[in-house]
Design an enzyme around this catalytic site. Structure first.
Site, PDB file in Angstrom:
ATOM      1  N   HIS A 144     -41.160  10.872  -3.734  1.00 44.69           N
ATOM      2  CA  HIS A 144     -41.431  10.593  -2.319  1.00 44.69           C
ATOM      3  C   HIS A 144     -41.061  11.808  -1.467  1.00 44.69           C
ATOM      4  O   HIS A 144     -39.989  12.393  -1.652  1.00 44.69           O
ATOM      5  CB  HIS A 144     -40.593   9.371  -1.899  1.00 44.69           C
TER       6      HIS A 144
ATOM      7  N   PRO B  87     -42.883  11.232   6.284  1.00 44.07           N
ATOM      8  CA  PRO B  87     -41.472  11.264   6.717  1.00 44.07           C
ATOM      9  C   PRO B  87     -41.091  12.441   7.610  1.00 44.07           C
ATOM     10  O   PRO B  87     -40.320  12.284   8.557  1.00 44.07           O
ATOM     11  CB  PRO B  87     -40.706  11.342   5.388  1.00 44.07           C
TER      12      PRO B  87
ATOM     13  N   ASP C 214     -40.454   2.765  -1.098  1.00 44.44           N
ATOM     14  CA  ASP C 214     -39.538   3.925  -1.133  1.00 44.44           C
ATOM     15  C   ASP C 214     -38.077   3.463  -1.066  1.00 44.44           C
ATOM     16  O   ASP C 214     -37.287   3.953  -0.240  1.00 44.44           O
ATOM     17  CB  ASP C 214     -39.851   4.894   0.030  1.00 44.44           C
TER      18      ASP C 214
ATOM     19  N   LYS D 256     -48.528   3.875   8.781  1.00 42.95           N
ATOM     20  CA  LYS D 256     -49.617   4.702   9.305  1.00 42.95           C
ATOM     21  C   LYS D 256     -49.857   4.391  10.785  1.00 42.95           C
ATOM     22  O   LYS D 256     -50.144   5.273  11.588  1.00 42.95           O
ATOM     23  CB  LYS D 256     -50.883   4.389   8.487  1.00 42.95           C
TER      24      LYS D 256
END
Ligand code: 0FX
Length: 252
Positions: free
Chosen positions: A99, A111, A134, A193
């Site tokens: 990630h 991020p 995550d 998003k």
């Protein structure tokens, strides 16, 4: 002598650059590509030139395709796979994710954009996948300090490099099933998003400090994307905004 416990490994990636760099990393580590199969999501349309002829990238939709992965693979590594892994799949097969963030801060979408805005740590994390995004036990992670001249793209490039370096250290231990994990220190926060999309249209009448404005614009500066924008009242057109930040020392 490498003692591979996981020999049927699926690399699931929707990121062409990382997928190519993973293949180069295997070469550096003397890992044969025989151990790996490659998959991407239906919406991804890239090919990987460095993939040997006998290998191809399968297109797999998790909605109706996850069941055929069970039994076929004993490990699935997500290298920026854009689909969520179903709970039934992660119960049956060990799944690991890389990630582009420093879990548990700013889990989810882009991020580094959110870390520039909210000051939370950013970096890269390799972790086991659990039922939340995550979120699972951490195998390896490292933070990257955000500098005053970083934009989303400059920071992202450092994150991608770091992801490969973390994999360089932990890919063989993962394949040997010889690694330790630790729980994330907190639940952290998630961005979707839609949170990113909400940032894009600039409100020209909003009152905020110049510092806040620069942070917003550099968080949204990521060539070649057109992110931050406002509407030209005269023509009705969208005008896109990127910023360019440089240090005095950059001039010499
Ligand atoms: O593959 P990836 O770098 O990562 C994204 C998520 O951030 C990550 O948390 C998730 N695990 C993964 C599956 O998907 O995303 P990308 O290649 O679509 O975008 C890379 C960067 O480009 C992003 O961090 C910000 C920038 N970008 C991307 C798009 C599509 C923009 O600035 N604007 C955009 O419209």
């Amino acid at each position: 002598m490498i003692n591979l416990i996981f020999k049927k490994v699926l690399i699931f990636s929707d990121n062409a650059e990382l997928c190519s760099r993973f293949i180069a990393l295997c070469d550096d580590l003397n890992l044969k590509l025989d151990h790996f199969e490659f998959a991407k999501s239906p919406q991804s349309d890239f090919e990987i030139e460095t993939l040997p002829n006998e290998k191809s990238i399968s297109i797999i939709s998790m909605k109706n395709g996850w069941e055929e992965l069970v039994g076929k693979f004993d490990l699935i590594i997500s290298i920026h796979c854009k689909q969520l892994f179903p709970e039934d799949l992660i119960r049956e097969v060990k799944c690991i994710n890389i990630h582009p963030g420093f879990n548990p801060y700013n889990r989810g979408w882009f991020p580094q954009v959110f870390s520039i805005l909210n000051g939370k740590p950013v970096g890269a994390t390799v972790h086991e996948i659990d039922e939340q995004l995550d979120h699972g036990p951490i195998i390896a992670q490292e933070e990257i300090k955000i500098t005053k001249t970083d934009t989303s793209s400059s920071l992202y490039n450092k994150i991608i490099d770091l992801e490969i370096e973390l994999l360089r250290d932990c890919l063989i231990p993962i394949l040997e099933n010889n690694y330790e994990t630790r729980k994330p220190i907190a639940e952290g926060n998630i961005n979707y998003k839609s949170d990113f999309n909400e940032l894009l249209e600039l409100d020209l009448s909003k009152k905020q400090t110049i510092g806040e404005t620069i942070d917003l614009l550099r968080a949204l500066t990521h060539e070649p994307y057109k992110n931050a924008c406002f509407i030209d009242e005269d023509t009705g057109e969208r005008i896109y905004v990127n910023v360019n930040l440089s240090k005095e020392a950059d001039d010499v």
